[in-house]
Motif scaffolding. Structure first.
Motif, PDB file in Angstrom:
ATOM      1  N   GLU A 290       0.813  -1.216   0.000  1.00 50.91           N
ATOM      2  CA  GLU A 290       0.000   0.000   0.000  1.00 50.91           C
ATOM      3  C   GLU A 290       0.850   1.269   0.000  1.00 50.91           C
ATOM      4  O   GLU A 290       0.512   2.248  -0.677  1.00 50.91           O
ATOM      5  CB  GLU A 290      -0.902  -0.028   1.238  1.00 50.91           C
TER       6      GLU A 290
ATOM      7  N   ALA B  68     -10.523   1.654  -8.143  1.00 52.00           N
ATOM      8  CA  ALA B  68     -10.122   0.943  -6.926  1.00 52.00           C
ATOM      9  C   ALA B  68     -11.188  -0.071  -6.517  1.00 52.00           C
ATOM     10  O   ALA B  68     -10.861  -1.165  -6.044  1.00 52.00           O
ATOM     11  CB  ALA B  68      -9.877   1.929  -5.792  1.00 52.00           C
TER      12      ALA B  68
ATOM     13  N   GLY C  67      -5.702  -1.585  -4.221  1.00 48.59           N
ATOM     14  CA  GLY C  67      -7.081  -1.141  -4.008  1.00 48.59           C
ATOM     15  C   GLY C  67      -7.255  -0.446  -2.679  1.00 48.59           C
ATOM     16  O   GLY C  67      -7.916   0.601  -2.581  1.00 48.59           O
TER      17      GLY C  67
ATOM     18  N   LEU D 272      -0.413   6.773  -6.528  1.00 46.34           N
ATOM     19  CA  LEU D 272      -1.740   7.389  -6.571  1.00 46.34           C
ATOM     20  C   LEU D 272      -1.658   8.902  -6.412  1.00 46.34           C
ATOM     21  O   LEU D 272      -2.441   9.641  -7.004  1.00 46.34           O
ATOM     22  CB  LEU D 272      -2.628   6.782  -5.481  1.00 46.34           C
TER      23      LEU D 272
ATOM     24  N   ALA E 185      -5.870   3.194  -2.588  1.00 44.94           N
ATOM     25  CA  ALA E 185      -6.753   4.203  -3.185  1.00 44.94           C
ATOM     26  C   ALA E 185      -7.930   4.533  -2.276  1.00 44.94           C
ATOM     27  O   ALA E 185      -8.235   5.701  -2.024  1.00 44.94           O
ATOM     28  CB  ALA E 185      -7.252   3.712  -4.540  1.00 44.94           C
TER      29      ALA E 185
END
Length: 404
Positions: free
Chosen positions: A265, A288, A318, A272, A321
């Motif tokens: 992440e 996402a 995912g 992102l 985001a």
């Protein structure tokens, strides 16, 4: 004129965000294991407790968000919510029974859970007042520090839970709430860190309610975030039980699952942050939801931990985001009301907890965790569709005026 702080505010806020991350990283992956697997609660009772806490938390968060824009010093609300967190999670550690779990999660933690949103509201207001050109960047950067806790803490918490007691994860959280309280008590001692936003200007002849207006596209976006985050909650509650019960994993594997997700992440957040300069936030958030749907759906049919670990690349992207781009999106929801807008983050999270916990209780009554994940994948698709169809004119590349 805004006074100059004498304290290293950014360093303190970064430390605060790390401990805020510990609060969630130490407990969220293990909540269902503590409630269902250790304390012997039925999935239905566990879901009911989490749902009641979510409903109460919605009202608490909105009330505190409105109040934070009115009070001369919003830092006091952080202290109040942190104290509730110390008590709530400390109860579960010191008195590990079903009753203490119910009281903590359904009564005390609705107030303690608002600490996260109140911290970010202060962060946004502070940098808008002191470094307005870098306010969005600082919010994203400090959210990345929050994510670092998720890289370090879940594997550590999993090891502690496996070697000593699973209730120690709530001790870690309680002590982290205490650290947050201490940091904000220190900030209060510095007059230069006291900040507040001016109230929004009401147009002539407009009603008071006009200053709280939400455009239809924003309402659709908030609903989409609730639905997609609910899918993530179904995943959060179900995956630890799937790992231990169906994939042959252990409590330590649960910690590694959360830690690896966070490790993926963190760099994804940097990607992102770049993409938000090229594409609208609505586009990124809808995408996402699809990524999360693919991850949850494929996870529901896996049979080995090795394959599951490889799949965490999608989970990290995912989650990055939905947990970072959502912050500036929500904070811009109600113009001129940063505190109330930021409280919508808690409303989204709390409503998602309510939906996710209810779905978890209904879908796992027979112990079929794979089916629950399949439904969760469908929920993520629905959320992505709401975001996309509710904001068709906002999909695609940023317009020139927005990119400035």
């Amino acid at each position: 004129m805004t006074a100059t702080p004498r304290l290293p505010v950014t360093a303190l806020l970064g430390t605060n965000m790390f401990f805020s991350g510990v609060i969630y990283a130490a407990t969220l992956p293990y909540a269902s294991l503590v409630g269902v697997d250790t304390l012997g609660m039925s999935p239905g009772l566990f879901a009911s407790v989490m749902s009641v806490g979510a409903v109460l938390g919605t009202f608490v968060s909105l009330g505190l968000g409105y109040l934070s824009d009115k009070l001369p010093d919003r830092r006091l609300l952080v202290l109040l919510t942190a104290l509730a967190g110390i008590i709530g999670h400390g109860m579960i550690y010191a008195w590990p029974t079903q009753l203490s779990f119910v009281i903590a999660m359904a009564v005390v933690m609705p107030l303690g859970g608002a600490c996260y949103g109140q911290c970010f509201a202060y962060v946004r207001v502070y940098y808008v007042r002191h470094m307005p050109a870098r306010a969005d960047f600082m919010v994203t950067a400090l959210r990345t520090v929050f994510t670092l806790a998720w890289i370090v803490i879940p594997p550590l918490a999993g090891w502690i839970a496996a070697e000593f007691s699973i209730f120690n994860v709530f001790l870690m959280s309680s002590l982290s709430f205490a650290a947050v309280a201490a940091i904000f008590a220190l900030l209060i001692s510095d007059k230069g860190t006291a900040v507040q936003m001016p109230p929004p200007v009401r147009a002539e002849g407009a009603s008071l309610l006009s200053t709280f207006a939400l455009p239809l596209g924003t309402l659709a976006g908030l609903l989409a975030l609730i639905v997609m985050t609910a899918a993530m909650r179904i995943l959060t509650f179900t995956v630890p039980l799937l790992i231990v019960g169906d994939l042959g994993g252990t409590v330590t594997d649960v910690g590694f699952y959360a830690g690896i997700t966070a490790a993926v992440e963190a760099p994804c957040m940097l990607l992102l942050a770049y993409l938000t300069t090229k594409w609208t936030k609505e586009t990124i958030l809808a995408a996402a939801g699809i990524v999360m749907a693919v991850f949850i759906g494929v996870a529901s049919i896996l049979t080995s931990m090795t394959a599951f670990y490889w799949l965490l690349l999608l989970n990290g992207l995912g989650t990055a985001a939905l947990m970072s781009v959502n912050i500036p999106y929500v904070q811009d929801a109600i113009k001129g009301r940063v505190g109330l807008s930021t409280s919508l983050m808690d409303v989204v999270a709390i409503a998602a907890n309510l939906l996710g916990a209810t779905a978890f209780g209904l879908l796992t009554t027979g112990g079929n965790y794979r089916f629950a994940l399949m439904v969760g994948a469908g929920v993520a698709v629905v959320g992505a569709a709401i975001m996309a169809f509710g904001n068709m004119s906002r999909l695609g590349e940023l317009r020139a005026a927005e990119a400035v």
